[in-house]
Design a protein around this motif. Structure first.
Motif, PDB file in Angstrom:
ATOM      1  N   ILE A  13       0.834  -1.189   0.000  1.00 59.31           N
ATOM      2  CA  ILE A  13       0.000   0.000   0.000  1.00 59.31           C
ATOM      3  C   ILE A  13       0.875   1.248   0.000  1.00 59.31           C
ATOM      4  N   LYS A  14       0.428   2.266  -0.709  1.00 58.18           N
ATOM      5  CA  LYS A  14       1.122   3.549  -0.720  1.00 58.18           C
ATOM      6  C   LYS A  14       0.169   4.592  -0.151  1.00 58.18           C
ATOM      7  N   LEU A  15       0.606   5.262   0.913  1.00 61.11           N
ATOM      8  CA  LEU A  15      -0.179   6.305   1.552  1.00 61.11           C
ATOM      9  C   LEU A  15       0.510   7.641   1.350  1.00 61.11           C
ATOM     10  N   THR A  26       4.571   2.222   1.751  1.00 62.62           N
ATOM     11  CA  THR A  26       5.213   3.517   1.619  1.00 62.62           C
ATOM     12  C   THR A  26       4.306   4.551   2.254  1.00 62.62           C
ATOM     13  N   LEU A  27       4.857   5.281   3.215  1.00 59.99           N
ATOM     14  CA  LEU A  27       4.122   6.336   3.903  1.00 59.99           C
ATOM     15  C   LEU A  27       4.834   7.655   3.642  1.00 59.99           C
ATOM     16  N   PRO A  70       8.743  -1.310   5.459  1.00 63.26           N
ATOM     17  CA  PRO A  70       8.171   0.029   5.345  1.00 63.26           C
ATOM     18  C   PRO A  70       9.188   1.067   4.867  1.00 63.26           C
ATOM     19  N   ILE A  71       8.684   2.031   4.123  1.00 60.53           N
ATOM     20  CA  ILE A  71       9.422   3.249   3.792  1.00 60.53           C
ATOM     21  C   ILE A  71       8.570   4.377   4.361  1.00 60.53           C
ATOM     22  N   ILE A  72       9.140   5.098   5.332  1.00 53.41           N
ATOM     23  CA  ILE A  72       8.398   6.157   6.003  1.00 53.41           C
ATOM     24  C   ILE A  72       9.148   7.461   5.802  1.00 53.41           C
ATOM     25  N   VAL A  73       8.511   8.428   5.111  1.00 49.48           N
ATOM     26  CA  VAL A  73       9.146   9.685   4.763  1.00 49.48           C
ATOM     27  C   VAL A  73       8.286  10.849   5.248  1.00 49.48           C
ATOM     28  N   ASN A  74       8.918  11.797   5.932  1.00 50.40           N
ATOM     29  CA  ASN A  74       8.251  13.023   6.359  1.00 50.40           C
ATOM     30  C   ASN A  74       6.906  12.743   7.030  1.00 50.40           C
ATOM     31  N   SER A  75       6.906  11.826   7.972  1.00 50.94           N
ATOM     32  CA  SER A  75       5.676  11.394   8.621  1.00 50.94           C
ATOM     33  C   SER A  75       5.804  11.497  10.139  1.00 50.94           C
ATOM     34  N   ILE A  76       4.655  11.498  10.809  1.00 59.03           N
ATOM     35  CA  ILE A  76       4.606  11.573  12.262  1.00 59.03           C
ATOM     36  C   ILE A  76       3.917  10.322  12.779  1.00 59.03           C
TER      37      ILE A  76
END
Length: 170
Positions: A97-99, A124-125, A150-156
């Motif tokens: 899933i891509k969010l 991908t978040l 997971p790939i988490i970019v610029n997220s909280i």
């Protein structure tokens, strides 16, 4: 929905040209995917509010199963619950899933209050906020298991109980 199944189901191999946009998905109740149930499908989901849905097992808000790879943009997944895994979003069995620009908040489950990912999912978040979700056991924010990537970019990821992110060995 009228609490008699998933509000929206994609199960016929839909690809990104299948678009669901501009809706509130609410009051669904199903075993898996009270709000949106995806099985071997990868639609584009834009500008949605997925709220107040329940699943007796998995994915109160959204359930991604068996090679489903949707894109969820400019949306919120809030106030959903599941009896087992993922009050918000469940990614299971090679689902990727891509969010982008998504809020996942105030969801509850036994494990993975906000998200629960298992069996080789790649998620991908980007610009995602995962806050105030609750799990009874592990992974209030995100629960990761079985080769989750997971790939988490610029997220909280903040304020989730008991952990913000839980990595299960194996």
């Amino acid at each position: 929905g009228d609490s008699s199944g998933s509000v929206v189901t994609f199960e016929n191999g839909e690809d990104s040209t299948a678009v669901l946009m501009g809706f509130t998905i609410t009051n669904g109740a199903a075993e898996n995917g009270g709000g949106i149930n995806l099985d071997q499908s990868s639609p584009s989901l834009y500008d949605l509010t997925v709220s107040q849905n329940t699943a007796s097992s998995n994915g109160g808000g959204i359930y991604c199963y068996d090679q489903s790879s949707p894109i969820l943009k400019n949306s919120s997944v809030v106030n959903n619950s599941a009896g087992q895994h993922a009050g918000g979003i469940r990614c299971w069995n090679d689902s990727n899933i891509k969010l982008e620009n998504v809020v996942i908040a105030n969801n509850t489950a036994i494990t993975g209050g906000g998200m629960h990912c298992r069996n080789n999912p790649s998620l991908t978040l980007m610009n995602v906020t995962i806050i105030n979700n609750n799990a009874d056991v592990f992974g209030g924010g995100i629960y990761l298991r079985s080769d989750s990537n997971p790939i988490i970019v610029n997220s909280i990821v903040w304020g989730n109980t008991p952990q913000n992110i839980y990595f299960r060995a194996g």
